[in-house]
Design a protein around this motif. Sequence first.
Motif, mmCIF file in Angstrom:
data_model
loop_
_atom_site.group_PDB
_atom_site.id
_atom_site.type_symbol
_atom_site.label_atom_id
_atom_site.label_comp_id
_atom_site.label_asym_id
_atom_site.label_seq_id
_atom_site.Cartn_x
_atom_site.Cartn_y
_atom_site.Cartn_z
ATOM 1 N N ASP A 46 0.855 -1.182 0.000
ATOM 2 C CA ASP A 46 0.000 0.000 0.000
ATOM 3 C C ASP A 46 0.896 1.239 0.000
ATOM 4 N N LEU A 47 0.856 1.982 -1.089
ATOM 5 C CA LEU A 47 1.680 3.192 -1.178
ATOM 6 C C LEU A 47 1.130 4.307 -0.292
ATOM 7 N N ASP A 48 -0.049 4.128 0.233
ATOM 8 C CA ASP A 48 -0.657 5.046 1.202
ATOM 9 C C ASP A 48 -0.699 6.490 0.700
ATOM 10 N N ASN A 70 -2.786 2.303 -4.356
ATOM 11 C CA ASN A 70 -2.986 3.565 -3.671
ATOM 12 C C ASN A 70 -1.788 4.509 -3.624
ATOM 13 N N GLY A 71 -1.259 4.923 -4.773
ATOM 14 C CA GLY A 71 -0.177 5.910 -4.754
ATOM 15 C C GLY A 71 0.292 6.274 -6.149
ATOM 16 N N GLY A 119 -5.609 1.722 -8.071
ATOM 17 C CA GLY A 119 -5.495 3.089 -7.578
ATOM 18 C C GLY A 119 -4.087 3.646 -7.646
ATOM 19 N N VAL A 120 -3.333 3.251 -8.677
ATOM 20 C CA VAL A 120 -1.956 3.717 -8.827
ATOM 21 C C VAL A 120 -1.884 4.641 -10.037
ATOM 22 N N ILE A 158 -5.854 -4.617 -13.489
ATOM 23 C CA ILE A 158 -5.546 -3.198 -13.300
ATOM 24 C C ILE A 158 -6.870 -2.457 -13.154
ATOM 25 N N THR A 159 -7.064 -1.818 -12.002
ATOM 26 C CA THR A 159 -8.292 -1.071 -11.753
ATOM 27 C C THR A 159 -7.962 0.307 -11.190
#
Length: 161
Positions: free
Chosen positions: A67-69, A104-105, A130-131, A151-152
Amino acid sequence: MTLRIALSALVASLMISSEAHAQTMVRKAGANLDAPGIYKLADEIDGLGLPGGEPVVTISSAGVTFDLDGHTIRAGVGRPAILVAVGAADADTTAGATEVVVRNGRIVRGQSGIALNRVNETVTNLRIDGVELLHQRMNAINIDGGGKVAITNTRIVDAVN
């Protein structure tokens, strides 16, 4: 009734606390995520000072969620930002499918944003969610040797290929 509510609140608090402790924080470039688990990027990281070609982050274990947060990974021109190479030293993953999630990042620059390299006979199930991938020199996402990739909610901007 009040005791039940208090106990429920205590149990919920302990569950949230244990979830927070179950995450491993990634704090520097050159990290190797080599055990199953949830990893969270602690802050922005920059791989420009790494030795030639070394990925900013390597995922070498099955069962990893990275998770890239909301943070950004910056990579130099000749290296992938994130290299997924499952099966290299893990005999349990060489004959089946493995799960890896990156979410996520942002990933900026690099030869590839995310590179999936098949090792031995491992088929990696990679999920990218979410990247945002920006300005990769070659491929935003590079799949070498096969794998299943979902990939979403992901955006690719200004990748050369």
